[in-house]
Design a protein around this motif. Structure first.
Motif, PDB file in Angstrom:
ATOM      1  N   VAL A  55       3.298  -3.438  50.320  1.00  0.00           N
ATOM      2  CA  VAL A  55       3.123  -3.362  51.338  1.00  0.00           C
ATOM      3  C   VAL A  55       4.437  -3.752  52.822  1.00  0.00           C
ATOM      4  CG1 VAL A  55       2.220  -2.642  53.344  1.00  0.00           C
ATOM      5  CG2 VAL A  55       1.317  -1.744  51.360  1.00  0.00           C
ATOM      6  N   ILE A  56       3.682  -5.384  52.384  1.00  0.00           N
ATOM      7  CA  ILE A  56       4.584  -6.372  53.277  1.00  0.00           C
ATOM      8  C   ILE A  56       6.396  -5.884  52.834  1.00  0.00           C
ATOM      9  CG2 ILE A  56       4.754  -8.235  54.013  1.00  0.00           C
ATOM     10  CD1 ILE A  56       2.151  -8.513  54.068  1.00  0.00           C
ATOM     11  N   SER A  57       5.778  -6.382  51.779  1.00  0.00           N
ATOM     12  CA  SER A  57       7.792  -6.772  50.969  1.00  0.00           C
ATOM     13  C   SER A  57       8.352  -4.841  51.605  1.00  0.00           C
ATOM     14  CB  SER A  57       7.430  -6.357  49.798  1.00  0.00           C
ATOM     15  OG  SER A  57       6.960  -7.513  49.258  1.00  0.00           O
ATOM     16  N   LEU A  58       7.701  -3.675  51.432  1.00  0.00           N
ATOM     17  CA  LEU A  58       8.342  -2.735  51.624  1.00  0.00           C
ATOM     18  C   LEU A  58       8.584  -2.284  53.204  1.00  0.00           C
ATOM     19  CD1 LEU A  58       8.775   0.323  51.363  1.00  0.00           C
ATOM     20  CD2 LEU A  58       6.664   0.984  51.692  1.00  0.00           C
ATOM     21  N   ASP A  59       7.845  -3.098  54.184  1.00  0.00           N
ATOM     22  CA  ASP A  59       7.839  -3.186  55.384  1.00  0.00           C
ATOM     23  C   ASP A  59       9.129  -3.828  55.729  1.00  0.00           C
ATOM     24  OD1 ASP A  59       6.907  -3.331  58.163  1.00  0.00           O
ATOM     25  OD2 ASP A  59       7.020  -4.639  58.072  1.00  0.00           O
ATOM     26  N   ARG A  60       9.286  -5.231  54.935  1.00  0.00           N
ATOM     27  CA  ARG A  60      10.217  -5.677  55.357  1.00  0.00           C
ATOM     28  C   ARG A  60      11.192  -5.277  54.972  1.00  0.00           C
ATOM     29  NH1 ARG A  60       9.682  -8.089  59.280  1.00  0.00           N
ATOM     30  NH2 ARG A  60       7.937  -6.321  59.490  1.00  0.00           N
ATOM     31  N   TYR A  61      11.342  -4.539  54.026  1.00  0.00           N
ATOM     32  CA  TYR A  61      12.553  -3.607  52.986  1.00  0.00           C
ATOM     33  C   TYR A  61      13.382  -2.558  54.041  1.00  0.00           C
ATOM     34  CZ  TYR A  61      15.422  -1.188  49.853  1.00  0.00           C
ATOM     35  OH  TYR A  61      16.920  -0.144  49.667  1.00  0.00           O
ATOM     36  N   LEU A  62      12.448  -2.149  54.600  1.00  0.00           N
ATOM     37  CA  LEU A  62      13.026  -1.144  55.806  1.00  0.00           C
ATOM     38  C   LEU A  62      13.775  -1.369  56.784  1.00  0.00           C
ATOM     39  CD1 LEU A  62       9.578   1.111  54.779  1.00  0.00           C
ATOM     40  CD2 LEU A  62      12.626   1.517  54.172  1.00  0.00           C
ATOM     41  N   MET A  74       8.444   3.150  61.012  1.00  0.00           N
ATOM     42  CA  MET A  74       7.319   2.560  60.543  1.00  0.00           C
ATOM     43  C   MET A  74       6.255   2.254  62.171  1.00  0.00           C
ATOM     44  SD  MET A  74       5.225   1.358  58.556  1.00  0.00           S
ATOM     45  CE  MET A  74       6.241   1.019  57.560  1.00  0.00           C
ATOM     46  N   THR A  75       5.921   3.882  61.962  1.00  0.00           N
ATOM     47  CA  THR A  75       5.409   4.334  63.309  1.00  0.00           C
ATOM     48  C   THR A  75       3.436   3.062  63.439  1.00  0.00           C
ATOM     49  OG1 THR A  75       4.127   6.225  62.465  1.00  0.00           O
ATOM     50  CG2 THR A  75       5.771   5.833  63.662  1.00  0.00           C
ATOM     51  N   PRO A  76       3.396   3.245  64.089  1.00  0.00           N
ATOM     52  CA  PRO A  76       1.517   2.381  64.122  1.00  0.00           C
ATOM     53  C   PRO A  76       0.893   3.054  62.378  1.00  0.00           C
ATOM     54  CG  PRO A  76       1.849   2.017  66.255  1.00  0.00           C
ATOM     55  CD  PRO A  76       3.170   2.699  65.710  1.00  0.00           C
ATOM     56  N   CYS A  77       1.133   4.365  63.092  1.00  0.00           N
ATOM     57  CA  CYS A  77      -0.078   5.672  62.250  1.00  0.00           C
ATOM     58  C   CYS A  77       0.779   5.191  60.334  1.00  0.00           C
ATOM     59  CB  CYS A  77       0.574   7.370  62.251  1.00  0.00           C
ATOM     60  SG  CYS A  77      -0.954   7.522  63.351  1.00  0.00           S
ATOM     61  N   ARG A  78       1.570   5.329  60.279  1.00  0.00           N
ATOM     62  CA  ARG A  78       2.821   4.642  59.043  1.00  0.00           C
ATOM     63  C   ARG A  78       2.113   3.777  58.634  1.00  0.00           C
ATOM     64  NH1 ARG A  78       8.182   8.106  59.796  1.00  0.00           N
ATOM     65  NH2 ARG A  78       7.432  10.117  59.444  1.00  0.00           N
ATOM     66  N   ALA A  79       1.778   2.785  58.968  1.00  0.00           N
ATOM     67  CA  ALA A  79       1.607   1.403  58.870  1.00  0.00           C
ATOM     68  C   ALA A  79      -0.077   1.405  58.617  1.00  0.00           C
ATOM     69  CB  ALA A  79       2.032   0.353  59.591  1.00  0.00           C
ATOM     70  N   LEU A  80      -0.896   1.226  59.516  1.00  0.00           N
ATOM     71  CA  LEU A  80      -2.512   1.611  59.401  1.00  0.00           C
ATOM     72  C   LEU A  80      -2.275   2.861  58.025  1.00  0.00           C
ATOM     73  CD1 LEU A  80      -4.924   1.330  59.430  1.00  0.00           C
ATOM     74  CD2 LEU A  80      -5.174   3.476  61.322  1.00  0.00           C
ATOM     75  N   GLY A  81      -1.654   3.930  57.661  1.00  0.00           N
ATOM     76  CA  GLY A  81      -2.029   4.653  56.202  1.00  0.00           C
ATOM     77  C   GLY A  81      -1.469   3.594  55.404  1.00  0.00           C
ATOM     78  N   LEU A  82      -0.622   3.253  55.601  1.00  0.00           N
ATOM     79  CA  LEU A  82       0.352   1.989  54.041  1.00  0.00           C
ATOM     80  C   LEU A  82      -1.490   1.302  53.590  1.00  0.00           C
ATOM     81  CD1 LEU A  82       3.771   1.826  54.262  1.00  0.00           C
ATOM     82  CD2 LEU A  82       2.855   2.418  52.505  1.00  0.00           C
ATOM     83  N   VAL A  83      -1.544   0.818  55.048  1.00  0.00           N
ATOM     84  CA  VAL A  83      -3.380  -0.188  54.149  1.00  0.00           C
ATOM     85  C   VAL A  83      -3.753   0.644  54.463  1.00  0.00           C
ATOM     86  CG1 VAL A  83      -4.408  -1.561  55.717  1.00  0.00           C
ATOM     87  CG2 VAL A  83      -1.527  -1.996  56.310  1.00  0.00           C
ATOM     88  N   LEU A  84      -4.110   1.649  54.052  1.00  0.00           N
ATOM     89  CA  LEU A  84      -5.358   2.322  53.971  1.00  0.00           C
ATOM     90  C   LEU A  84      -4.633   2.743  52.674  1.00  0.00           C
ATOM     91  CD1 LEU A  84      -6.606   5.131  57.265  1.00  0.00           C
ATOM     92  CD2 LEU A  84      -8.098   2.291  56.196  1.00  0.00           C
ATOM     93  N   PHE A  85      -3.386   3.160  52.378  1.00  0.00           N
ATOM     94  CA  PHE A  85      -4.237   3.461  51.009  1.00  0.00           C
ATOM     95  C   PHE A  85      -4.053   2.205  50.114  1.00  0.00           C
ATOM     96  CE2 PHE A  85      -0.608   4.216  47.378  1.00  0.00           C
ATOM     97  CZ  PHE A  85      -1.224   4.907  46.967  1.00  0.00           C
ATOM     98  N   ALA A  86      -3.484   1.415  50.970  1.00  0.00           N
ATOM     99  CA  ALA A  86      -3.593   0.163  49.506  1.00  0.00           C
ATOM    100  C   ALA A  86      -4.968  -0.288  48.816  1.00  0.00           C
ATOM    101  CB  ALA A  86      -3.302  -1.169  50.042  1.00  0.00           C
ATOM    102  N   TRP A  87      -6.129  -0.088  50.253  1.00  0.00           N
ATOM    103  CA  TRP A  87      -6.805  -0.267  50.068  1.00  0.00           C
ATOM    104  C   TRP A  87      -7.988   0.523  49.030  1.00  0.00           C
ATOM    105  CZ3 TRP A  87      -9.644  -4.952  50.725  1.00  0.00           C
ATOM    106  CH2 TRP A  87      -9.299  -5.642  50.913  1.00  0.00           C
ATOM    107  N   ALA A  88      -7.652   1.529  49.621  1.00  0.00           N
ATOM    108  CA  ALA A  88      -8.221   2.821  48.881  1.00  0.00           C
ATOM    109  C   ALA A  88      -7.757   3.168  47.213  1.00  0.00           C
ATOM    110  CB  ALA A  88      -7.757   3.840  49.290  1.00  0.00           C
TER     111      ALA A  88
END
Length: 98
Positions: A55-62, A74-88
């Motif tokens: 997720v960090i790599s994707l964020d840096r790529y974007l 990359m809104t805060p909501c989308r960032a939180l969604g990506l983190v929650l998706f990774a944990w889920a």
């Protein structure tokens, strides 16, 4: 980065102490039912750590490929969604089999 820190902290606090006991005694010394729970936490925390790095790599790529549109994408909501998706995804991959 906080999510990566939390996954690595959980590896150090939850996964490593039983693993060290296992190495020291050469066998599992805790209750038998804790073995599968520990293995699931091991897989979840390690998978979450790897997925957080992705997720960090994707964020840096974007950010690098489109710096002017990054704030819109990359809104805060989308960032939180990506983190929650990774944990889920990590939790499903580790606790679903048991």
């Amino acid at each position: 980065l906080v999510s990566l820190f939390m996954s690595d902290l959980l590896v150090g606090l939850v996964v490593m102490p039983p693993a060290m006991l296992n190495q020291l005694y050469g066998r599992w010394v805790l209750r038998g039912d804790l073995c599968s729970l520990w293995a699931s936490f091991d897989v979840m925390c390690c998978s979450a750590s790897i997925l957080n790095l992705c997720v960090i790599s994707l964020d840096r790529y974007l950010l690098i490929t489109s710096p002017l549109r990054y704030k819109l994408r990359m809104t805060p909501c989308r960032a939180l969604g990506l983190v929650l998706f990774a944990w889920a995804l990590a939790a499903l991959a580790s606790f679903l089999p048991i």
